[in-house]
Structure formats: C-alpha cells, structure tokens
Design a protein around this motif. Sequence first.
Motif, short mmCIF file in Angstrom:
data_model
loop_
_atom_site.label_atom_id
_atom_site.label_comp_id
_atom_site.label_asym_id
_atom_site.label_seq_id
_atom_site.Cartn_x
_atom_site.Cartn_y
_atom_site.Cartn_z
N ALA A 258 41.08 38.17 40.78
CA ALA A 258 41.44 38.94 39.44
C ALA A 258 40.50 40.26 39.49
O ALA A 258 41.15 41.05 38.95
CB ALA A 258 41.20 37.99 38.13
N ARG B 88 42.74 43.61 39.96
CA ARG B 88 43.16 43.95 38.53
C ARG B 88 44.31 44.87 38.40
O ARG B 88 45.05 44.74 37.63
CB ARG B 88 42.02 44.15 37.86
N TRP C 106 47.65 43.59 39.03
CA TRP C 106 48.28 42.33 38.30
C TRP C 106 49.01 43.08 37.13
O TRP C 106 48.80 44.26 36.71
CB TRP C 106 47.15 41.67 37.70
N ARG D 180 51.06 38.15 34.10
CA ARG D 180 50.39 37.20 34.89
C ARG D 180 49.21 36.19 34.82
O ARG D 180 48.32 36.80 34.01
CB ARG D 180 50.16 38.40 36.39
#
Length: 176
Positions: free
Chosen positions: A76, A80, A83, A87
């Motif tokens: 993540a 980032r 994303w 999500r």
Amino acid sequence: KRPKGVAATVWPAFDLLGMCQSVQFAGCILWADNWFTGIKIILACRKFGVDYVGTAKGNRLSGCFDEATKEATKTAKAERKKWVRGRFRAASAVFENTRVYCLLWMDSKLVSMLSTIPTPFGKIKRKMVDKKTHEYDITPFDIPSIIAAYSFGKVGTDRMDQQVAQYYGIGRFRWH
C-alpha cells in the motif's frame, strides 16, 4: 491515578468501562481515533465485553498481523499512487482469544483501521471533488460498511474538533 502496567492510551477506556457496569457485556461499541487505537486497548475493551472500532496509525499495525498484512501494508505504501479510491485489503489475527480485524482502505488517502467487528463490504455513493475541475460528483465507489459506521459513530467528536480548530485557526491569539 493510573495503575502500573496500564498504558496511557488504554487508561481512559479501562477507567470508563470499569466504572460503568451498565455497558459491560451489553453489546456496546467503543469508537476511537488513531491516538488510542492499539491491540492493548482492544483487549482491555473485550475483557469488559465491549467491541472496538478505530482508525490506526501504520506503526501500530506492523508487528500485529501475519505476513500477508505486513506485505499489504508495504504494498500500500509503495503503490499508493496506483491505488484507486475504494480499493482495500483486509486481514485478521487472534490475540488472547480475541479476533481482531485489520483493514487498509484507500479514500483520498490511505485509511487503516482495527476492529473486533467483522465487516461486509458494499458500495456507497459519496460526493467526491474532482481535483481538476473542483466540482462535486456523486460517484459510487467501494467502501467497507465498517468505515461508514465509524464515520457515523465519530461524527460528533470530529465535528467538535473541526469547530475548535477553526476557532483557534483564525488568529485570535497573537503575541504582540
């Protein structure tokens, strides 16, 4: 006075739930922000029969969950920008016979949450501001229902924090 062995972040819940026997094992939920959220306070709440939901700082997730969650946290952070809003990744772990759920969800920024409540996922319509046109658009995107419940449960506290910040942020107090 706080007893030895009770952390400062756990003490308010420990003290409150210890005094209020009417909420113990009555199906209550404690909603908290990221300053309080951690495994210790969750375990303390479960000893009193109270469920816990709270946003969490990333450093409080690192040692708590299995390799999949650690990898999800690293992924993540690394991805980032890739994303999209909505999500998420979720995992669970057991601590002292208490199942704790960890959720990483992308809103306008990454939101991490710890909870003792399992959550189904659904779509909710949210107003979003387009960064280029600065116009509101109602677009459905995936949001875990526990996030919506958390937002509803915390609205009073967050609204008060916003008002206080606005009051002190307008330059009322200046040193001459």
